[in-house]
Design a protein around this motif. Structure first.
Motif, short mmCIF file in Angstrom:
data_model
loop_
_atom_site.label_atom_id
_atom_site.label_comp_id
_atom_site.label_asym_id
_atom_site.label_seq_id
_atom_site.Cartn_x
_atom_site.Cartn_y
_atom_site.Cartn_z
N TYR A 130 -4.32 -30.65 -28.08
CA TYR A 130 -3.88 -30.24 -27.42
C TYR A 130 -3.12 -32.17 -27.08
N TRP A 147 0.54 -27.23 -23.18
CA TRP A 147 -0.21 -26.11 -22.92
C TRP A 147 -0.59 -25.14 -23.85
N TRP A 151 -4.38 -23.75 -24.88
CA TRP A 151 -5.14 -22.12 -25.04
C TRP A 151 -5.18 -21.88 -26.39
N SER A 152 -4.71 -22.12 -27.38
CA SER A 152 -4.95 -21.71 -28.86
C SER A 152 -6.46 -22.40 -29.29
N THR A 380 -13.37 -26.72 -24.32
CA THR A 380 -12.80 -26.82 -22.94
C THR A 380 -13.45 -26.98 -22.72
N ILE A 389 -7.65 -24.58 -16.96
CA ILE A 389 -8.40 -23.11 -16.84
C ILE A 389 -8.31 -22.87 -15.44
N CYS A 440 -5.46 -18.12 -33.89
CA CYS A 440 -5.71 -19.51 -33.09
C CYS A 440 -5.68 -20.58 -33.03
N SER A 444 -3.02 -23.89 -32.99
CA SER A 444 -3.50 -25.12 -32.64
C SER A 444 -3.16 -25.96 -33.89
N PHE A 512 -4.58 -13.20 -24.91
CA PHE A 512 -4.50 -14.21 -24.94
C PHE A 512 -3.59 -15.14 -24.44
N SER A 516 -2.66 -16.62 -20.57
CA SER A 516 -2.50 -18.55 -20.54
C SER A 516 -0.54 -18.19 -20.34
N TRP A 519 -0.75 -17.40 -16.40
CA TRP A 519 -1.70 -18.69 -15.44
C TRP A 519 -0.32 -19.63 -15.62
N TYR A 520 0.35 -19.90 -16.51
CA TYR A 520 1.57 -21.32 -16.62
C TYR A 520 2.62 -21.02 -15.44
#
Length: 552
Positions: A130, A147, A151-152, A380, A389, A440, A444, A512, A516, A519-520
């Motif tokens: 990330y 982002w 999240w991934s 996390t 998060i 995921c 990522s 997911f 995500s 929330w963005y």
């Protein structure tokens, strides 16, 4: 509050916290000295490099080169992972799918590991892919790219941990049932499996949280335990082989895709889930960068070296089993969905002896679950400290007594237990858990590799793990694999498709994506500023200094 050029400021730390951290750091140095380990100047330089990347060191660096390599090996836990996912390539094509699928995927993931190693040598932080995506991306799209990647990475780490623990529950049930013949000892219905999964998850979280200081030694133990267990299984099944042995042409060339119902080529590809699952944890070790003494050099070497070790270990484990494997259709029809206990029982012919040989794999499953729990909690926590998060102010806290991000670990555990309830609606839940984890994590890993490639690989060229043209080829192979893997592992293992046997990885992946994305736009687009970084030039200057110290 510290000022970070061009980005958000990271919160100040209290004097009490600073004093505690300094004391913990001194204690670590004293421990190293008392054990006869010479203090290396770059041990503290790693914290200075971390500060150049915008973060204060909050975790103690206790892992050596071998210990981080051992943890990377335990994250994959090849014999255990191959055992719990044996069913996918078994019905995908049989022996040829099992052995050549694993070898092929391992070589592809070697390219992924090499690509991530190049990037990690430049940006070694627990934020992992990330953070790397943010630094490698153009300012015009770095927020949304980091982002998506973050999240991934978090969802993939949590769900692959869920898959490991759930797989251990299924495998344990299959091992117990070798004592009951065709009927088994107990039914192993949904609620029984869930209770076993619950106990395993709680145990792994307890070990990870309460025994953090001993985890490097636990990983070291796991190496010797794995090799001893593999040798015991291989020697016993080949030596006893109560029902005879298959010939080499069957082991290396038998391909029967009829059990899956898919066309031959697609059936083989779906069988690649076994190899993809056991190697999917490759990049999770990056989350441990802030607990490694020399992350810029140790973590890339550990990622690449572990893939080669896993490839050798996996072949040594799989080939003897295929020589003594019973009829493919018989194994495909097992109610447990766990062929390995039956394969060993078929070769040994005694339930007690079979269970004894399976104990090393059960223990390895618990060790793998603990390692995955640890890595998932770190990523996390790292994503939470940048406010990405919901409820980040709770999840970014570090428990100073335990030296672990306990709140982030509990969040990860709660999500795993909630997703585990899918088992009550689908007997193919494990395929969904392992599939979404692979999807995921693959996504990522692909994002920073893609943005690095789009940027002409200019920044990775300055790293200490740069591979030049070989690295470029590895990037292309890694991205090509990602394009295939994401839709591939959303597919059901076999057809015709029913609600009970549907692969719900696509549903979880879509959920997911919705969470995500929502929330963005609700919070992230206005408030999310990315990690608290300095300019790349400042980080590079400090990295060069640290690397020079490492090489002295």
């Amino acid at each position: 509050m510290a000022d970070h050029t061009g980005t958000q400021a990271y919160g100040t730390q209290s004097d009490a916290y600073n004093a505690t951290h300094d004391m913990r750091y001194r204690d670590t140095k004293d421990t190293r000295k008392s054990s006869g380990v010479a203090e290396d100047a770059s041990f503290s330089d790693a914290d200075e490099l971390l500060a150049a990347m915008g973060y204060k060191a909050e975790l103690v660096r206790t892992r050596s080169t071998l210990q981080v390599a051992f943890m990377s090996f335990v994250l994959a836990s090849i014999p255990y992972g191959l055992s719990t996912t044996f069913y996918a390539p078994l019905i995908g094509g049989g022996p040829a799918n099992i052995i050549w699928g694993f070898v092929g995927v391992s070589l592809i993931i070697l390219c992924v590991a090499l690509s991530l190693g190049e990037i990690t040598s430049v940006f070694p932080t627990a934020g992992g892919v990330y953070y790397q995506t943010w630094m490698l991306s153009s300012p015009s799209y770095r927020r949304i790219a980091s982002w998506i990647c973050g999240w991934s990475y978090v969802v993939g780490s949590i769900t692959i941990t869920l898959a490991v623990n759930f797989g251990t529950a299924l495998f344990f049930a299959g091992c117990i049932n070798v004592f009951g013949g065709e009927e088994g000892v107990f039914e192993a219905n949904s609620w029984q499996i869930y209770l076993i999964f619950l106990a395993i998850t709680l145990l792994c979280n307890a070990i990870s949280a309460l025994g953090n200081r001993w985890l490097p030694w636990l990983d070291t133990f796991a190496i010797f335990w794995t090799f001893a267990g593999v040798i015991a299984i291989v020697v016993c099944v080949l030596a006893i082989a109560k029902n005879g042995r298959n010939d080499a042409s069957y082991v290396f060339g038998e391909f029967n895709p009829s059990l899956s119902g898919w066309p031959a080529g697609w059936s083989f590809c779906i069988g690649l889930l076994q190899g993809a699952y056991v190697t999917s944890s490759t990049g999770m070790i990056i989350s441990m960068c802030e607990e490694v003494q020399h992350p810029a050099t140790q973590v890339p070497k550990a990622m690449v070296g572990t893939i080669l070790l896993n490839l050798a270990c996996g072949c040594v484990f799989l080939i003897p089993l295929l020589f003594v494997m019973p009829d493919q259709e018989f194994l495909a029809n097992l109610a447990s969905g766990q062929p390995l206990p039956e394969i060993i029982y078929y070769a040994v012919g005694h339930p007690g002896g079979t269970f004894a040989l399976l104990i090393p794999l059960i223990v390895l499953g618990l060790l793998c679950g603990t390692a995955c729990t640890t890595a998932a909690s770190r990523c996390t926590w790292a994503f939470s400290r940048d406010g990405a998060i919901p409820g980040s102010r709770w999840w970014r806290e570090v428990n100073l007594k335990l030296d672990v991000p306990l709140n982030a670990m509990m969040l990860s555990m709660a999500i795993q237990l909630a997703l585990g309830l899918i088992n009550f609606g689908s007997s193919a839940a494990f395929n969904a858990f392992s599939g979404i984890g692979v999807i995921c994590l693959t996504l990522s890993y692909a994002v920073p590799i893609a943005v690095s490639l789009l940027g002409g690989r200019k920044l990775v060229a300055q790293g200490s793990f740069y591979w030049g043209v070989i690295g470029l080829i590895a990037n292309i192979i890694a991205l090509s694999w990602s394009i295939l893997a994401i839709p591939l592992f959303c597919m059901p293992t076999y057809i015709p498709i029913t609600a009970e046997y549907m692969n719900y990885a696509s549903v979880v992946f879509f959920a997911f994506f919705c969470v995500s994305t929502a929330w963005y736009f609700i919070w992230g687009k206005k408030n999310y500023q990315g990690p608290p970084t300095h300019e790349v030039s400042q980080i590079q200057a400090r990295r060069v200094s640290v690397t020079a110290d490492d090489l002295k």
